[in-house]
Scaffold this active site. Structure first.
Site, PDB file in Angstrom:
ATOM      1  N   SER A 188      -5.333  11.277   8.298  1.00  0.00           N
ATOM      2  CA  SER A 188      -6.390  10.976   7.322  1.00  0.00           C
ATOM      3  C   SER A 188      -7.354  12.155   7.287  1.00  0.00           C
ATOM      4  O   SER A 188      -7.490  12.887   8.280  1.00  0.00           O
ATOM      5  CB  SER A 188      -7.155   9.727   7.750  1.00  0.00           C
ATOM      6  OG  SER A 188      -8.316   9.582   6.957  1.00  0.00           O
ATOM      7  N   ASN A 248       3.509   5.465   9.192  1.00  0.00           N
ATOM      8  CA  ASN A 248       2.477   5.186   8.179  1.00  0.00           C
ATOM      9  C   ASN A 248       1.518   4.068   8.572  1.00  0.00           C
ATOM     10  O   ASN A 248       0.348   4.107   8.197  1.00  0.00           O
ATOM     11  CB  ASN A 248       3.172   4.828   6.854  1.00  0.00           C
ATOM     12  CG  ASN A 248       2.216   4.182   5.873  1.00  0.00           C
ATOM     13  OD1 ASN A 248       1.410   4.855   5.232  1.00  0.00           O
ATOM     14  ND2 ASN A 248       2.279   2.858   5.758  1.00  0.00           N
ATOM     15  N   GLY A 268       0.799  -1.231   0.000  1.00  0.00           N
ATOM     16  CA  GLY A 268       0.000   0.000   0.000  1.00  0.00           C
ATOM     17  C   GLY A 268       0.825   1.272   0.000  1.00  0.00           C
ATOM     18  O   GLY A 268       1.848   1.392  -0.663  1.00  0.00           O
ATOM     19  N   ASP A 277       6.927  -4.221   9.197  1.00  0.00           N
ATOM     20  CA  ASP A 277       5.526  -4.603   9.030  1.00  0.00           C
ATOM     21  C   ASP A 277       5.326  -5.951   9.735  1.00  0.00           C
ATOM     22  O   ASP A 277       6.286  -6.687   9.964  1.00  0.00           O
ATOM     23  CB  ASP A 277       5.188  -4.760   7.537  1.00  0.00           C
ATOM     24  CG  ASP A 277       3.697  -4.531   7.240  1.00  0.00           C
ATOM     25  OD1 ASP A 277       3.378  -3.535   6.568  1.00  0.00           O
ATOM     26  OD2 ASP A 277       2.865  -5.355   7.689  1.00  0.00           O
ATOM     27  N   PRO A 285      -4.364  12.114   3.895  1.00  0.00           N
ATOM     28  CA  PRO A 285      -4.806  11.652   2.571  1.00  0.00           C
ATOM     29  C   PRO A 285      -6.326  11.558   2.505  1.00  0.00           C
ATOM     30  O   PRO A 285      -6.992  11.273   3.502  1.00  0.00           O
ATOM     31  CB  PRO A 285      -4.202  10.242   2.462  1.00  0.00           C
ATOM     32  CG  PRO A 285      -3.228  10.106   3.595  1.00  0.00           C
ATOM     33  CD  PRO A 285      -3.702  11.050   4.654  1.00  0.00           C
ATOM     34  N   TYR A 345     -11.150   4.827  14.547  1.00  0.00           N
ATOM     35  CA  TYR A 345     -10.202   5.240  13.499  1.00  0.00           C
ATOM     36  C   TYR A 345     -10.191   6.767  13.368  1.00  0.00           C
ATOM     37  O   TYR A 345      -9.124   7.393  13.412  1.00  0.00           O
ATOM     38  CB  TYR A 345     -10.596   4.595  12.170  1.00  0.00           C
ATOM     39  CG  TYR A 345      -9.682   4.981  11.025  1.00  0.00           C
ATOM     40  CD1 TYR A 345      -8.450   4.356  10.857  1.00  0.00           C
ATOM     41  CD2 TYR A 345     -10.042   5.969  10.122  1.00  0.00           C
ATOM     42  CE1 TYR A 345      -7.601   4.710   9.811  1.00  0.00           C
ATOM     43  CE2 TYR A 345      -9.199   6.320   9.070  1.00  0.00           C
ATOM     44  CZ  TYR A 345      -7.981   5.690   8.918  1.00  0.00           C
ATOM     45  OH  TYR A 345      -7.146   6.040   7.881  1.00  0.00           O
TER      46      TYR A 345
END
Ligand SMILES: NC(=O)c1ccc[n+]([C@@H]2O[C@H](COP(=O)([O-])OP(=O)(O)OC[C@H]3O[C@@H](n4cnc5c(N)ncnc54)[C@H](O)[C@@H]3O)[C@@H](O)[C@H]2O)c1
Length: 250
Positions: free
Chosen positions: A143, A91, A17, A37, A187, A157
């Protein structure tokens, strides 16, 4: 854009991603990248892709970023491997979709642990080195949902992404005199596995509401990261950069 050549970076959640796109974007501009990750197999494939495409050094760490001991050990390994850390990109994130009635306290804590607390662990671990070298670039992926609450049922979230904005604005003030900037990127909907879990109708609504009539790509975010990571972006700090196709105009 000012050269990033010779810098080194940690990017969390970089097996796939946006994190993968950011790591590739930085490496294409001459940055050695450390990927971490929980998805071990994909992580190694991504690392090889970046090595082959860019020739840059790549370090990988397969661990859960909510584990502070593992975070510290990884930062030490990267500092040894690259000699320094110039850039940290927070991220990694999770986005469970459910109405408030179905969210258990345990899941609330997990969302905040991954989306907020892990960034605190990473910042705490990289800051001594950044302060010593009088240079650092910390970029946290928030976000649009952190500003407008988002458009789908994901209360924890949205709240966690709002928390990221307060996080960067506070930390920026504590480290600015040491040449370290701290910024967020907010984003809009970006074409990744995360947005793939949202219904096609919801994604279409986003597209219709955007000025560009599109979803974004990991590359769009990578370019914004490269700008904020550059030496010349030294007067940009405590800022939240919107990369959203014009959906949220605040
Ligand atoms: N895709 C979008 O539309 C969108 C929009 C706004 C913000 N974001 C944010 O962008 C960031 C990247 O999202 P994405 O779309 O690439 O999602 P993604 O699900 O494709 O990638 C997230 C990565 O983080 C990793 N990760 C999750 N929990 C982890 C943990 N505990 N330890 C280590 N790694 C972990 C996952 O394994 C995965 O590889 C996230 O913070 C997300 O909230 C995404």
């Amino acid at each position: 854009m000012d050269s990033l050549q010779g810098m080194s970076a940690i990017i969390t959640g970089s097996a796939q991603g946006m994190g993968k796109g950011i790591a590739m974007g930085l490496a294409r501009r001459g940055v050695d990248v450390a990927l971490c990750d929980v998805k071990k197999d994909i992580l190694e494939t991504t690392a090889n892709e970046i090595r082959e495409a860019t020739g840059q050094k790549v370090i990988t760490g397969a661990f859960d970023i909510t584990d502070e001991v593992a975070v510290k050990a990884f930062v030490v390994e990267v500092e040894k491997g690259f000699g320094k850390i110039d850039i940290l990109v927070n991220n990694a994130g999770i986005h469970p979709l459910k109405p408030i009635e179905q969210i258990e306290g345990k899941e609330w804590d997990l969302v905040f642990a991954v989306n907020v607390k892990a960034s605190f662990f990473f910042c705490k671990a990289v800051l001594p080195g950044m302060r010593k070298q009088k240079f650092g670039r910390i970029i946290s992926i928030s976000s649009e949902a952190g500003k407008n609450g988002g458009t789908v049922a994901a209360l924890h979230y949205a709240a966690s992404k709002g928390a990221v904005l307060g996080f960067v604005r506070n930390l920026a003030q504590q480290v600015g005199s040491d040449g370290i900037t701290v910024n967020a990127i907010a984003p809009g909907r970006i074409a990744t596995a995360m947005s793939g879990a949202v219904s096609p109708e919801e994604n279409q609504k986003f597209i219709n509401n955007s000025i560009t009539k599109s979803l974004g790509t990991p590359d769009d975010i990578a370019y914004a990261v490269c700008y904020l990571a550059s030496r010349k972006a030294s007067f940009v700090t405590a800022e939240t950069m919107a990369v959203n196709g014009g959906t949220l105009r605040d």
